[in-house]
Design an enzyme around this catalytic site. Structure first.
Site, short mmCIF file in Angstrom:
data_model
loop_
_atom_site.label_atom_id
_atom_site.label_comp_id
_atom_site.label_asym_id
_atom_site.label_seq_id
_atom_site.Cartn_x
_atom_site.Cartn_y
_atom_site.Cartn_z
N THR A 46 -9.94 19.51 48.70
CA THR A 46 -10.29 18.97 47.38
C THR A 46 -10.62 17.48 47.44
O THR A 46 -9.98 16.72 48.15
CB THR A 46 -9.10 19.19 46.42
OG1 THR A 46 -8.82 20.58 46.40
CG2 THR A 46 -9.42 18.73 45.02
N GLY A 91 -1.16 18.05 49.81
CA GLY A 91 0.27 17.79 49.93
C GLY A 91 0.59 17.26 51.31
O GLY A 91 0.07 17.73 52.32
N GLU A 139 -5.13 27.19 43.57
CA GLU A 139 -5.51 28.49 44.13
C GLU A 139 -6.45 29.27 43.19
O GLU A 139 -6.40 30.49 43.12
CB GLU A 139 -4.27 29.33 44.45
CG GLU A 139 -3.29 28.70 45.42
CD GLU A 139 -3.91 28.40 46.79
OE1 GLU A 139 -4.89 29.10 47.17
OE2 GLU A 139 -3.44 27.48 47.47
#
Lengths: 660, 660
Positions: B139, B178, B421
């Site tokens: 992303t 993350g 997701e």
């Protein structure tokens, strides 16, 4: 300026300033609001660190500092009109909450309204000079909604002419009051008054809790912060446990009830007097719903105008996400709702002030209706806004989850309104009580007036299955017809609830059981009533608007609001015979048409709310649309970036490496 | 033990253990789960401070420590079965999130699936020994859903046989991964591959970002934490800006596509291979929805059993709030939903494993259906659970707002599932695409199989207004009949969406515009399809249950789930001719009856989820019901209580005092 958002503004079909003036209640009000805003925004003393980067203790510190500064500035500028103070503060606070807000909102007003003249002379100067900082300690660990259930006791001891205050159980510990934990040195404590061996119910006592010199808790006082919450991190909501705390007899607020030196209890003449404040605060919350939702819509719609994603047509550039029908369907009904609630808030405020005047002249006739309306609308608007903020947040995708969007903050700050000043379901049931009572009066032949007068009309006794014979099937393109439909639906649901209640009474043990066993229907009836009021007030507002372009765009919003509500509760309208099945498909198609009609004005409609960037505090909702640059700048300031290598790397990660 | 909650347990009509075994998938699984739980709970190394009392940096530190400990413990105990690792971790983590969760979930699996044999030999040992800690950087600031729009570039330089990685714009900065901010020293970077002057689309590159010795960012790498979020405070979601970062040619993952030393690009044979993982993760999220909602229901229902408030009958003690119909109406449908989603989660997991087996044997036939189902159910269940958690929180009144309830934490941790997701609306539209395609196939005479086979049935072409002539009006007391009604409703809505799409094509510029202009209908059709699947699977589960008492209580829950859904969408069922207007009133009454039937089993039904106090971490949801004592203990530990007098008192409040 981001070119996408500039283009949006060029496409607007109406004059922004005219709409902003309508929202403010006049051009002069807009001017003065902006003047005050500029005063704050240009003030170097109010350029504070982003709260999101601070620890809780730092946040509290920063908020106390800001609150203190506001007081000094208001003195300096000589702002003293309550509305202007409110307006100044709401801008200066920004996203901060005031640790000693309760001092103004509850402590001083309660002193003013419940002290004798002598008491007032003693306490008010102390409170106004900030020697006393006070809070209002009502809620206990085990008791909220039902205040008669409070357990704290104040037992009069005539031998010393003192009250002895106690928290006899764990569940009686005072819990939640704002500013109680660390800030206040006094609390107005609500306690069950015992004298001469008898309990006389709840009374209010001025209770010193911390030393005015050292600020240390006084003997017998266990006081502290209740710990972190979902939001309001900078406020020290507190607990208070009282262990044989003695206060002079004169510390009981004695304007109405009294305890004589010998312990004789003197009853108050009436107990209707706190009623007004409650109604006022609930009415104000309707306006808060509008503000929270309009801020959220501003952020989400501006962001949707500059965010590009996916493909609409192969080979073409990624479209603005505001061009997706699914995105419009999330945001435009909420935008319409924000406008609706804004006008309802204006109405509530105006009505409150009008009725207050009547009350001061001894005319209480309209109070019950306003009480019922403010309870229901408080619940109706806060629930809708609460869910709406989250829809706005999620419509911003992942970035809505970042604190830099401000949407998490708006949510956690707003969501308590669903609970405080009357838990929403309890509020809905209060309104239902008024509706059922009114319905019964109408059935008994009494002529109802005011907003429930629709319960008079014979049409309210609608028969199912009589659609074809009735001319009242809704015209889905006509707002007036939709208002009527909402009215009939409310009438139908009130009637159903009342009838079910009646039927239940045949085999219920008591009125109370019958009431409880029909709560679902009662809440539903209240909800329909409130929805009707909102649609009606939105429609009524349109008639006041002279400017054609503004009238046109607001009419589209109002129609969207009304039709969207019909679509969501279509079962009700079908059930009441107000709608036919083929009309459902027409409504679906009409809704899509309204979304397209609103699309070119969407950004202008949020611009008209006129929130300055400093007030939104959102990288996504920036006026200039330069979202990504500012997200990057914001992120760099994250405390985790103060060092390149976090100590945990050396402590835990390196030792984890196993031999290769 | 609080006597109220003990009495609730005595009143249960079924054997708790039997139901827990059903939820776990067998008695042996219950036993092993509890064994692992005890291992963690009795482990002194996992007694960590409450995250709510820590600053962000401390939270990150504590979470890294916990993650590192888990690894050491798993090595020590020799737990290696993936399901047992998952189960151990989910208990050990508790409310903590893992800063390097992406290392296991994405980094190592991607290396395993996309490395050549030679690459695997080099990288896997480094990753498994924790010399490399990796994340997955896909992303970007400006790009999420539409991965083809990613802007990061990897340009091959044959002169040095290196790729040169760049973030050419602000919007191309990697954002959100993350563990990227502080923890990782490597990232798999998704970038547009350029070689010999041509762009070949997205490929994955192993990119060193921090020095493996000093952990300092490497030259050309700008990396950091993206700042605080709504939740996941202990995770360092990060940003990554690449400025001419050079990596060897061998760092491109080359199992499928390749770049030869001279820069020649070799295409991959197929690109269907990441499909499976996506489906797997979405299927797992359905189970997460069930867990988040069942935890929330456990907290809210237990608290409602010990909380007393208001008056039901004058003169009697305050009742448990669980006795209020309005409270039951909030919580019991959510309890039923938690059970429904749990069984759907079991089904998805089982189906995934069955189909994976087929896929390994080259049979892809069921994958499209599972793909469509997992997308829709992911969206359907996360949206419902997301809103449901908040209903549970608010049903606890003010105390739900305290962090000690754990409900704010459950919410902020769960809510990203609506976005990650696969953004939920996008997911619903993917499912709609499959439904519309299937519908067209059926219309073209093709015989559909699997879960969409209902689109074959001629009954799906329902005519409006044919209620009286059709025998299929629902029997509201019969679950099988309700399943049929949900099926016909789905068929009707799919048909309507498909027809509207067809009609729109007459005057739309393109297929894509027609699709966009009917998104509302398409999402609605998907939603109805998913709702049908959930009701159907819940009903199917009942047939597997032998124990009469458990069967009985689950049947009540299933009926409540189904009828509550009909009541909420009654317009759809009326529109499809599946329901008559008089039945609506019957459903209302039946729902009230079901709430009363469930009341005595409510606490037992949440006990059966078998969450230990250490996992709920909620003072309100404690098994022993001793809520207030533990709230008080918890509050005393608030950091603001570490000193009696906060420094802000001296700094800001005392100076505020004006002369008396």
């Amino acid at each position: 300026m981001n070119p996408d958002i500039s283009r949006e503004r060029e496409n607007a079909s109406f004059n922004l300033e005219i709409l902003t003036n309508i929202l403010d209640g006049g051009a002069e009000k807009t001017r003065r609001r902006r003047e005050i805003e500029s005063l704050v925004i240009s003030d170097p003393d109010f350029q504070h660190e982003d709260l999101n980067f601070l620890s809780r203790s730092e946040r509290y510190d920063a908020a106390v500092r800001k609150s203190a500064q506001m007081i000094l500035k208001l003195r300096e500028y000589g702002i003293s009109d309550p509305e202007e103070i409110y307006s100044y503060k709401s801008i200066a606070k920004g996203v901060y909450q005031e640790p000693f807000g309760v001092h103004y909102v509850m402590f001083i007003p309660t002193l003013n309204s419940q002290c004798t003249a002598e008491q007032r002379k003693k306490w008010i100067p102390l409170a106004e000079s900030f020697h006393m900082l006070g809070t209002y300690a009502q809620t206990e660990l085990g008791h909220g909604t039902h205040i008669r259930g409070l357990e704290t006791t104040a037992t009069y001891d005539p031998s010393t002419q003192e009250f002895v205050l106690n928290s006899p159980t764990i569940s009686s510990i005072k819990w939640w009051p704002g500013g109680l934990g660390k800030t206040s040195n006094h609390a107005i404590v609500l306690a069950q008054l015992y004298t001469q061996g008898k309990c006389h119910g709840l009374h209010a006592f001025i209770t010193p809790i911390r030393c005015m010199k050292t600020h240390m808790p006084l003997p017998g006082v266990v006081v502290g912060d209740i710990g972190p919450k979902f939001g309001f991190d900078e406020v020290d909501n507190g607990y208070l446990k009282l262990e044989n705390v003695r206060i002079p007899r004169e510390n009981m607020l004695m304007k109405y009830a009294k305890v004589e030196p010998d312990g004789t209890y003197v009853k108050p003449p009436s107990d209707k007097l706190t009623y007004g404040t409650m109604v006022f605060i609930r009415s104000m919350i309707v306006g808060e719903s509008a503000r929270a939702l309009s801020k959220s819509c501003t952020i989400a719609i501006r962001y949707s105008a500059v965010r590009h994603q996916s493909e609409l047509r192969p080979g073409e550039p990624e479209p603005q996400i505001l061009d997706y029908q699914a995105q419009q369907y999330k945001l435009f009904p909420l935008l319409a709702t924000a406008y609706a609630f804004h006008f309802v808030g204006q109405y509530m405020s105006k009505t409150y002030h009008r009725i207050s005047g009547d009350i001061n002249q001894g005319d209480f006739s309209e109070l019950p209706e306003l009480h019922a309306l403010s309870a229901g609308l408080k619940a109706f608007t806060t629930w809708v806004a609460n869910a709406g903020i989250e829809v706005c947040r999620m419509s911003c995708g992942g970035h809505g989850y970042s604190r830099c969007s401000s949407l998490p903050d708006i949510y956690v700050t707003f969501t308590p309104t669903c609970t405080y000043e009357g838990e929403n379901t309890v509020m809905m049931l209060q309104t239902a009580r008024y509706l059922v009572k009114s319905y019964k009066q109408a059935r008994a032949g009494q002529q109802l007036t005011g907003i429930v007068s629709y319960l008079n009309e014979p049409q309210s006794r609608i028969q199912p299955h009589s659609v074809s014979s009735r001319p009242t099937v809704v015209n889905i393109n006509d707002l007036a017809s939709l208002v009527e439909a909402y009215k009939f639906r409310a009438a139908k649901l009130v009637e159903m609830a009342a009838k079910n209640l009646q039927a239940e009474l045949q085999h219920s043990k008591s009125n109370e059981d019958a009431w409880n066993n029909n709560s679902i229907d009662l809440v539903r009836a209240s909800d329909a009533h409130c929805h009707y009021v909102v649609v009606k007030l939105f429609a009524a507002k349109l008639s006041e608007i002279g400017d054609t372009a503004v009238h046109s765009v607001l009419s589209t919003l109002a129609l969207l609001y009304a039709l969207h509500g019909v679509a969501l509760s279509s079962g009700d309208f079908l059930q009441a015979g107000l709608l036919t099945v083929p009309q459902l498909a027409q409504i679906s198609q009409r809704l899509k048409g309204l979304l397209s009609e609103l699309r070119p004005n969407a950004v202008a409609l949020v611009d008209a709310f006129d929130y300055r960037d400093e007030m939104l505090n959102s990288t996504l909702g920036r006026y200039d649309g330069n979202v990504y640059e500012h997200m990057f700048e914001w992120a760099k300031r994250s405390p985790l970036n103060h060092t390149e290598v976090h100590e945990s790397h050396h402590k835990y990660l390196k030792p984890l490496r196993s031999k290769l």
